[in-house]
Design an enzyme around this catalytic site. Structure first.
Site, short mmCIF file in Angstrom:
data_model
loop_
_atom_site.label_atom_id
_atom_site.label_comp_id
_atom_site.label_asym_id
_atom_site.label_seq_id
_atom_site.Cartn_x
_atom_site.Cartn_y
_atom_site.Cartn_z
N LYS A 182 0.84 -1.20 0.00
CA LYS A 182 0.00 0.00 0.00
C LYS A 182 0.87 1.25 0.00
O LYS A 182 1.98 1.24 0.51
CB LYS A 182 -0.91 -0.04 1.23
N GLY A 183 0.36 2.34 -0.56
CA GLY A 183 1.12 3.58 -0.60
C GLY A 183 1.40 4.13 0.79
O GLY A 183 0.57 4.00 1.70
N ASP B 253 7.05 3.30 -9.96
CA ASP B 253 6.07 4.18 -9.33
C ASP B 253 6.22 5.57 -9.93
O ASP B 253 7.31 6.14 -9.91
CB ASP B 253 6.32 4.23 -7.82
N PRO C 30 11.67 -0.09 12.76
CA PRO C 30 11.17 0.98 13.63
C PRO C 30 10.79 2.25 12.88
O PRO C 30 11.27 2.52 11.78
CB PRO C 30 12.37 1.24 14.54
#
Length: 348
Positions: free
Chosen positions: A45-46, A74, A319
């Site tokens: 997903k973007g 993209d 993270p």
């Protein structure tokens, strides 16, 4: 393989009878060490950090492979931002590396927008790129697919050891993986109507000063691309040569998209056994933060569900950082987290 989106709401006790399964190593070491891989796709997903992850993977691969190419499909073209270096439609060496190259393409622009370097003199360039675009516009999806095909032909000719694709959001990615089927279907349609469009093709060629060319000759030219397309299609479905890495964040919508992507990859017979969960919050016990703790609690819930659903996947946990990962040095530093599990402050 995943159990399905419906499984996310299953209560924990329903898993009590299942045998304990030793979790797979939470790194991408298996990808780095599988030297037979030629095509590695990174997608999801973007806004989940696909580009940072794909660039980091390319950096790690460059440390053990002869030559590595990362391609952005993209339209946002974030790999230029990630490496803080402008890239184009032609493979360019990444600053600071001797064997890492990058390029950015926008397949939605079609064949006519590709630079002349993509076309052999006696092939598509000789027919005129504008004519190609006009001819292909009659077949939905084939212009984009032919663009992919030409990129693949170029890449295969350069003999890179491995190619990493930083893909667009899911819809574009699935079209990329399906481009061989689209091209073959389009060529089949062209053969059916070649007699009807032959005058149009001849007229276009004469207007461009390219001499007479009928539909049979055009079909013959296009069919020259088919061996490359079929070869790539076979490689895409070979887990020894191709794999897909899903990138997500620990939120419902992102996990839903990941599950949908994994199911679609299974239909396409594309191997996938690695998931990167990015932007995880790890509260620092020495610096209490109520919002961080609340966020961590929500993420932990989805992580638990992922570990139940995807027990046969390598799940890499990365993270959320207090700074941007931008520039070759920062990408290199971040890339180490793909091979060594992150240790939050509370665990150090």
């Amino acid at each position: 393989m995943a159990a399905g989106v419906a499984g996310w709401g299953v209560e924990a006790e329903e898993f009590e009878d299942a045998p304990d399964v030793e979790p797979l190593e939470p790194t991408l070491s298996n990808i780095i060490e599988q030297r037979s891989l030629k095509w590695i796709f990174v997608g999801g997903k973007g806004g989940v950090g696909k580009t940072t992850c794909s660039c980091s993977l390319a950096v790690q691969l460059s440390k053990g492979r002869e030559s590595v190419l990362i391609i952005s499909t993209d339209p946002a073209h974030n790999i230029s931002d990630a490496f803080d270096q402008k890239f184009s439609k032609v493979p360019t060496k990444v600053k600071g590396y001797d064997n890492l190259f990058a390029m950015e393409i926008d397949p939605s622009l079609g064949v006519a927008e590709l630079p002349d370097e993509f076309f052999e003199e006696d092939n598509m360039l000789s027919m005129g790129k504008k004519m190609m675009q006009e001819a292909m516009s009659a077949f939905p999806g084939i212009d984009e697919a032919m663009s992919y095909a030409e990129v693949m032909r170029l890449v295969k000719g350069m003999n890179f050891s491995v190619v990493v694709f930083d893909t667009a959001p899911t819809g574009h990615t699935l079209r990329l993986l399906n481009f061989p089927t689209i091209v073959e279907r389009g060529l089949g349609r062209l053969m059916q109507i070649k007699n009807q469009i032959s005058p149009f093709i001849s007229q276009m060629c004469n207007m461009l000063g390219l001499g007479d060319m009928n539909a049979d000759q055009l079909a013959s030219k296009l069919e020259e691309t088919l061996p490359v397309i079929r070869s790539v299609s076979e490689q895409f479905k070979d887990p020894e040569q191709t794999t897909f890495i899903c990138v997500c964040i620990a939120e419902f919508l992102s996990l839903y998209e990941t599950e949908r992507l994994i199911q679609e990859l299974a239909k396409c017979k594309i191997d996938t056994h690695n998931i990167i969960v990015n932007q995880l919050v790890f509260p620092d016990p020495e610096k209490p933060c109520k919002m961080c703790e609340a966020r961590h609690k929500i993420q932990a819930k989805y992580l638990d569900q992922m570990e139940d659903l995807y027990e046969d996947f390598h799940i890499v946990k990365l993270p959320l950082l207090p700074h941007e990962v931008r520039g070759a040095d920062k990408v290199n530093t971040f890339s180490a987290l793909l091979l060594e599990p992150y240790k939050p402050p509370s665990a150090q």
